[in-house]
Write an enzyme that holds these catalytic residues in place. Sequence first.
Site, PDB file in Angstrom:
ATOM      1  CB  SER A 115      -0.870   0.003   1.260  1.00  0.00           C
ATOM      2  OG  SER A 115      -1.444   1.268   1.478  1.00  0.00           O
ATOM      3  CG  HIS A 156     -11.361  -0.542   1.038  1.00  0.00           C
ATOM      4  ND1 HIS A 156     -10.697   0.198   0.110  1.00  0.00           N
ATOM      5  CD2 HIS A 156     -10.610  -0.452   2.175  1.00  0.00           C
ATOM      6  CE1 HIS A 156      -9.597   0.714   0.654  1.00  0.00           C
ATOM      7  NE2 HIS A 156      -9.523   0.327   1.897  1.00  0.00           N
TER       8      HIS A 156
HETATM    9  C1  FNR Z   1      -7.243  -2.476   3.893  1.00  0.00           C
HETATM   10  N1  FNR Z   1      -7.499  -2.286   2.538  1.00  0.00           N
HETATM   11  C2  FNR Z   1      -6.738  -1.399   1.815  1.00  0.00           C
HETATM   12  N2  FNR Z   1      -6.913  -1.284   0.464  1.00  0.00           N
HETATM   13  C3  FNR Z   1      -6.141  -0.460  -0.264  1.00  0.00           C
HETATM   14  O1  FNR Z   1      -6.311  -0.386  -1.483  1.00  0.00           O
HETATM   15  N3  FNR Z   1      -5.164   0.290   0.341  1.00  0.00           N
HETATM   16  C4  FNR Z   1      -4.939   0.230   1.686  1.00  0.00           C
HETATM   17  O2  FNR Z   1      -4.039   0.888   2.204  1.00  0.00           O
HETATM   18  C5  FNR Z   1      -5.779  -0.609   2.461  1.00  0.00           C
HETATM   19  N4  FNR Z   1      -5.641  -0.665   3.823  1.00  0.00           N
HETATM   20  C6  FNR Z   1      -6.315  -1.628   4.537  1.00  0.00           C
HETATM   21  C7  FNR Z   1      -6.058  -1.797   5.898  1.00  0.00           C
HETATM   22  C8  FNR Z   1      -6.671  -2.827   6.598  1.00  0.00           C
HETATM   23  C9  FNR Z   1      -6.352  -3.028   8.040  1.00  0.00           C
HETATM   24  C10 FNR Z   1      -7.544  -3.711   5.930  1.00  0.00           C
HETATM   25  C11 FNR Z   1      -8.196  -4.877   6.656  1.00  0.00           C
HETATM   26  C12 FNR Z   1      -7.851  -3.521   4.609  1.00  0.00           C
HETATM   27  C13 FNR Z   1      -8.471  -3.147   1.846  1.00  0.00           C
HETATM   28  C14 FNR Z   1      -7.792  -4.433   1.394  1.00  0.00           C
HETATM   29  O3  FNR Z   1      -6.883  -4.188   0.360  1.00  0.00           O
HETATM   30  C15 FNR Z   1      -8.814  -5.445   0.879  1.00  0.00           C
HETATM   31  O4  FNR Z   1      -9.586  -4.880  -0.143  1.00  0.00           O
HETATM   32  C16 FNR Z   1      -9.720  -5.985   1.983  1.00  0.00           C
HETATM   33  O5  FNR Z   1      -8.983  -6.273   3.146  1.00  0.00           O
HETATM   34  C17 FNR Z   1     -10.413  -7.242   1.496  1.00  0.00           C
HETATM   35  O6  FNR Z   1     -11.237  -7.765   2.440  1.00  0.00           O
HETATM   36  P1  FNR Z   1     -10.819  -8.922   3.461  1.00  0.00           P
HETATM   37  O7  FNR Z   1      -9.958  -9.902   2.706  1.00  0.00           O
HETATM   38  O8  FNR Z   1     -10.072  -8.246   4.558  1.00  0.00           O
HETATM   39  O9  FNR Z   1     -12.129  -9.476   3.875  1.00  0.00           O
END
Ligand code: FNR
Length: 386
Positions: free
Chosen positions: A115, A283
């Site tokens: 990220s 997300h």
């Molecule tokens: C995320 N997600 C996320 N997505 C992204 O594009 N940039 C980011 O910095 C973040 N940060 C982030 C932090 C945390 C703690 C979580 C749990 C999620 C979303 C992530 O990429 C993804 O889309 C989701 O986590 C998918 O869902 P599941 O697998 O957690 O159910």
Amino acid sequence: MSPINPAILQKYPAIEDLKKRAKKRLPLIAWEYLDMGTGDETSVSQNEAQFKHITFKPQFFKGKQTQDLTTTLFGRTYKVPFGVSPVGFTGIMWPNAEQILAKTAKANQFPYSLSTLASQTPETIGPLAGDMGWFQLYPPHQAELRNDILDRAKQSGFGPLLVTADVPAPSRRERTARAGLRIPPRITPFFVWQALQNPHWTMAVLKNGLPRLRTIEKYAGSGALQDVMQFVRNYVGGTLDWEYLKQVKAYWDGPVIPKGLLHPEDVEKALDIGVDAIFVSNHGGRQFDGAPAAIDVLPEIAKVVNGRCPIIFDSGVRSGLDIIRALALGADFVMMGRPFMFGVAAFGEQGGQIATEILIADLKANMAQLGVTTIDEIKALEPITM
Ligand code: FNR
């Protein structure tokens, strides 16, 4: 990568077991940040619940079968059809999670996404991920800043680029607010008490320091966390449009993938721009509690895309069987955010590998039950959705 003691996999056979252990080892603010959704968290629960309605009629009399999990995407071969979604502000949950997961991804030959708002830089993580690195862009307003970040990612070896679409504004984060998470974290008596209750996390933090957003520090004044966060609020996100995506597509010489699309019209517009894949996601339910479960919109998006580009999917995947379900409903590749972070929070250095082995074992076991041996055969299944 050191081999995992089979007794651990015996005792923790599912991602759910890692989640329970992670919860016990994290202070409240870190756990809430990792696990939370937004609003009533309907979107988070529906993401997982809707998978349970997808079933299959298995087929038998197929003799001895061996499962082959390899799959090709963007001209590369991945050993499994899944990978790690980008997770920001990683340092609050588990310092060095990026290093752990990038190394796991490289060892197992599956993608690791870094990220923009991770705690580590592309320069540190790129070499660890090798050719398994994907970079995720939160869009800076100024082209110069954006291009500098993209140059750094490119020079650090990242290939595919995820452009996150589904954060038009910060989401409401009721759980972390209630838990008292502040940026930077405030050292209150409660915080100290929590730290004492969670020695593994505390040791990891003492060894590696409090969370930082190292990629952005370069651009943001003193580099202190509150300045960096203010910089992000002022200059990153909130302005993304199709023209911006076109510019990114023109600048980046690898695959460009908008992440977080749920609406068929957005998919058509992205395809018009010539994106290299569509990433269906809500997300993980962290942005908009009124969004549908991502798995519910996948078949519709697959119909619209109709083979014009690959479809990547995440949100709510918790097992090998869920990976099969998403592939059968139209995904070409499946990603996960929380499951890998549960692994790291539960087991530190070995956590990424433990999560990986759980997912592979579950994937193979369910493929065997279904009578399929390849990812293509999974994609050809006809799921029953109740
Ligand atoms: C995320 N997600 C996320 N997505 C992204 O594009 N940039 C980011 O910095 C973040 N940060 C982030 C932090 C945390 C703690 C979580 C749990 C999620 C979303 C992530 O990429 C993804 O889309 C989701 O986590 C998918 O869902 P599941 O697998 O957690 O159910």
